[in-house]
Design a protein around this motif. Structure first.
Motif, PDB file in Angstrom:
ATOM      1  N   THR A  93       0.830  -1.213   0.000  1.00 54.43           N
ATOM      2  CA  THR A  93       0.000   0.000   0.000  1.00 54.43           C
ATOM      3  C   THR A  93       0.861   1.259   0.000  1.00 54.43           C
ATOM      4  OG1 THR A  93      -0.204  -0.151   2.412  1.00 54.43           O
ATOM      5  CG2 THR A  93      -2.023  -1.047   1.096  1.00 54.43           C
ATOM      6  N   GLU A  94       1.967   1.230   0.728  1.00 55.14           N
ATOM      7  CA  GLU A  94       2.877   2.383   0.735  1.00 55.14           C
ATOM      8  C   GLU A  94       3.555   2.537  -0.626  1.00 55.14           C
ATOM      9  OE1 GLU A  94       6.833   4.088   3.027  1.00 55.14           O
ATOM     10  OE2 GLU A  94       5.870   2.288   3.795  1.00 55.14           O
ATOM     11  N   PHE A  95       3.926   1.408  -1.229  1.00 57.44           N
ATOM     12  CA  PHE A  95       4.522   1.448  -2.563  1.00 57.44           C
ATOM     13  C   PHE A  95       3.593   2.163  -3.537  1.00 57.44           C
ATOM     14  CE2 PHE A  95       4.610  -0.310  -6.820  1.00 57.44           C
ATOM     15  CZ  PHE A  95       5.912  -0.057  -7.193  1.00 57.44           C
ATOM     16  N   TRP A  96       2.324   1.742  -3.569  1.00 55.43           N
ATOM     17  CA  TRP A  96       1.379   2.347  -4.518  1.00 55.43           C
ATOM     18  C   TRP A  96       1.083   3.800  -4.178  1.00 55.43           C
ATOM     19  CZ3 TRP A  96       1.149   0.753  -9.097  1.00 55.43           C
ATOM     20  CH2 TRP A  96       1.319  -0.590  -9.393  1.00 55.43           C
ATOM     21  N   ALA A  97       1.077   4.145  -2.911  1.00 53.86           N
ATOM     22  CA  ALA A  97       0.878   5.546  -2.527  1.00 53.86           C
ATOM     23  C   ALA A  97       2.014   6.418  -3.062  1.00 53.86           C
ATOM     24  CB  ALA A  97       0.777   5.662  -1.011  1.00 53.86           C
ATOM     25  N   ARG A  98       3.244   5.912  -2.956  1.00 55.10           N
ATOM     26  CA  ARG A  98       4.386   6.663  -3.479  1.00 55.10           C
ATOM     27  C   ARG A  98       4.352   6.750  -5.002  1.00 55.10           C
ATOM     28  NH1 ARG A  98       9.774   5.332   0.048  1.00 55.10           N
ATOM     29  NH2 ARG A  98       8.817   5.552   2.096  1.00 55.10           N
ATOM     30  N   MET A  99       3.988   5.661  -5.653  1.00 54.46           N
ATOM     31  CA  MET A  99       3.870   5.679  -7.117  1.00 54.46           C
ATOM     32  C   MET A  99       2.867   6.739  -7.555  1.00 54.46           C
ATOM     33  SD  MET A  99       5.721   3.437  -8.923  1.00 54.46           S
ATOM     34  CE  MET A  99       4.784   2.971 -10.386  1.00 54.46           C
ATOM     35  N   LYS A 100       1.714   6.757  -6.906  1.00 50.68           N
ATOM     36  CA  LYS A 100       0.663   7.701  -7.295  1.00 50.68           C
ATOM     37  C   LYS A 100       1.025   9.137  -6.949  1.00 50.68           C
ATOM     38  CE  LYS A 100      -2.880   4.228  -7.338  1.00 50.68           C
ATOM     39  NZ  LYS A 100      -4.120   3.691  -6.782  1.00 50.68           N
ATOM     40  N   GLU A 101       1.742   9.319  -5.843  1.00 50.90           N
ATOM     41  CA  GLU A 101       2.173  10.671  -5.485  1.00 50.90           C
ATOM     42  C   GLU A 101       3.187  11.207  -6.498  1.00 50.90           C
ATOM     43  OE1 GLU A 101       4.296  13.066  -1.795  1.00 50.90           O
ATOM     44  OE2 GLU A 101       3.501  11.056  -1.451  1.00 50.90           O
ATOM     45  N   GLN A 102       4.083  10.347  -6.937  1.00 52.40           N
ATOM     46  CA  GLN A 102       5.129  10.768  -7.873  1.00 52.40           C
ATOM     47  C   GLN A 102       4.610  10.921  -9.299  1.00 52.40           C
ATOM     48  OE1 GLN A 102       8.202  11.862  -7.560  1.00 52.40           O
ATOM     49  NE2 GLN A 102       8.619  11.894  -9.746  1.00 52.40           N
ATOM     50  N   PHE A 103       3.780   9.975  -9.757  1.00 54.91           N
ATOM     51  CA  PHE A 103       3.407   9.925 -11.167  1.00 54.91           C
ATOM     52  C   PHE A 103       1.942  10.236 -11.458  1.00 54.91           C
ATOM     53  CE2 PHE A 103       6.946   6.886 -10.594  1.00 54.91           C
ATOM     54  CZ  PHE A 103       7.883   7.500 -11.395  1.00 54.91           C
ATOM     55  N   GLY A 104       1.108  10.317 -10.443  1.00 50.08           N
ATOM     56  CA  GLY A 104      -0.325  10.484 -10.656  1.00 50.08           C
ATOM     57  C   GLY A 104      -0.983   9.118 -10.821  1.00 50.08           C
ATOM     58  N   ASP A 105      -2.272   9.052 -10.560  1.00 49.16           N
ATOM     59  CA  ASP A 105      -2.999   7.780 -10.566  1.00 49.16           C
ATOM     60  C   ASP A 105      -2.883   7.027 -11.890  1.00 49.16           C
ATOM     61  OD1 ASP A 105      -3.791   8.232  -7.980  1.00 49.16           O
ATOM     62  OD2 ASP A 105      -5.824   8.861  -8.493  1.00 49.16           O
ATOM     63  N   VAL A 106      -3.202   7.699 -12.970  1.00 48.94           N
ATOM     64  CA  VAL A 106      -3.270   7.034 -14.276  1.00 48.94           C
ATOM     65  C   VAL A 106      -1.887   6.640 -14.774  1.00 48.94           C
ATOM     66  CG1 VAL A 106      -3.958   7.295 -16.685  1.00 48.94           C
ATOM     67  CG2 VAL A 106      -5.430   8.185 -14.867  1.00 48.94           C
ATOM     68  N   TYR A 107      -0.926   7.560 -14.707  1.00 48.82           N
ATOM     69  CA  TYR A 107       0.398   7.260 -15.225  1.00 48.82           C
ATOM     70  C   TYR A 107       1.102   6.207 -14.375  1.00 48.82           C
ATOM     71  CZ  TYR A 107       4.981   7.723 -17.335  1.00 48.82           C
ATOM     72  OH  TYR A 107       6.170   7.451 -17.959  1.00 48.82           O
ATOM     73  N   ALA A 108       0.880   6.216 -13.067  1.00 54.18           N
ATOM     74  CA  ALA A 108       1.499   5.202 -12.192  1.00 54.18           C
ATOM     75  C   ALA A 108       1.072   3.807 -12.615  1.00 54.18           C
ATOM     76  CB  ALA A 108       1.130   5.457 -10.732  1.00 54.18           C
ATOM     77  N   GLU A 109      -0.201   3.642 -12.887  1.00 51.93           N
ATOM     78  CA  GLU A 109      -0.709   2.339 -13.310  1.00 51.93           C
ATOM     79  C   GLU A 109      -0.166   1.954 -14.689  1.00 51.93           C
ATOM     80  OE1 GLU A 109      -4.941   1.897 -12.787  1.00 51.93           O
ATOM     81  OE2 GLU A 109      -4.856   2.953 -10.877  1.00 51.93           O
ATOM     82  N   SER A 110      -0.112   2.902 -15.589  1.00 54.23           N
ATOM     83  CA  SER A 110       0.408   2.638 -16.921  1.00 54.23           C
ATOM     84  C   SER A 110       1.888   2.283 -16.869  1.00 54.23           C
ATOM     85  CB  SER A 110       0.195   3.868 -17.808  1.00 54.23           C
ATOM     86  OG  SER A 110       0.774   3.679 -19.066  1.00 54.23           O
ATOM     87  N   LEU A 111       2.653   3.040 -16.118  1.00 53.42           N
ATOM     88  CA  LEU A 111       4.079   2.778 -15.972  1.00 53.42           C
ATOM     89  C   LEU A 111       4.304   1.377 -15.392  1.00 53.42           C
ATOM     90  CD1 LEU A 111       6.670   5.220 -14.583  1.00 53.42           C
ATOM     91  CD2 LEU A 111       6.565   2.913 -13.698  1.00 53.42           C
TER      92      LEU A 111
END
Length: 64
Positions: free
Chosen positions: A4-22
């Motif tokens: 959960t912390e990993f995904w929170a950091r991904m979304k904070e850095q890249f935004g919801d949509v781009y984090a998932e795409s990346l």
């Protein structure tokens, strides 16, 4: 690091949509030629995956 912390950091850095795409599409050499999703599915520690993402995309120290 928890997933959960990993995904929170991904979304904070890249935004919801781009984090998932990346995570789905970008192959990281630091992960042995795997995507984020594949590495996590293979049981890789989220902290190791986050370090690979951070190194590849020059994530600010405040999020490392």
């Amino acid at each position: 690091m928890r997933l959960t912390e990993f995904w929170a950091r991904m979304k904070e850095q890249f935004g919801d949509v781009y984090a998932e795409s990346l995570a789905k599409d970008y192959v990281l050499s630091n992960l042995g030629g795997r995507t984020v999703n594949k590495a996590l599915a293979d049981g890789e520690d989220p902290k190791v995956v986050w370090r690979a993402v951070s190194d590849t995309f020059n994530v600010p120290d405040s999020l490392r």
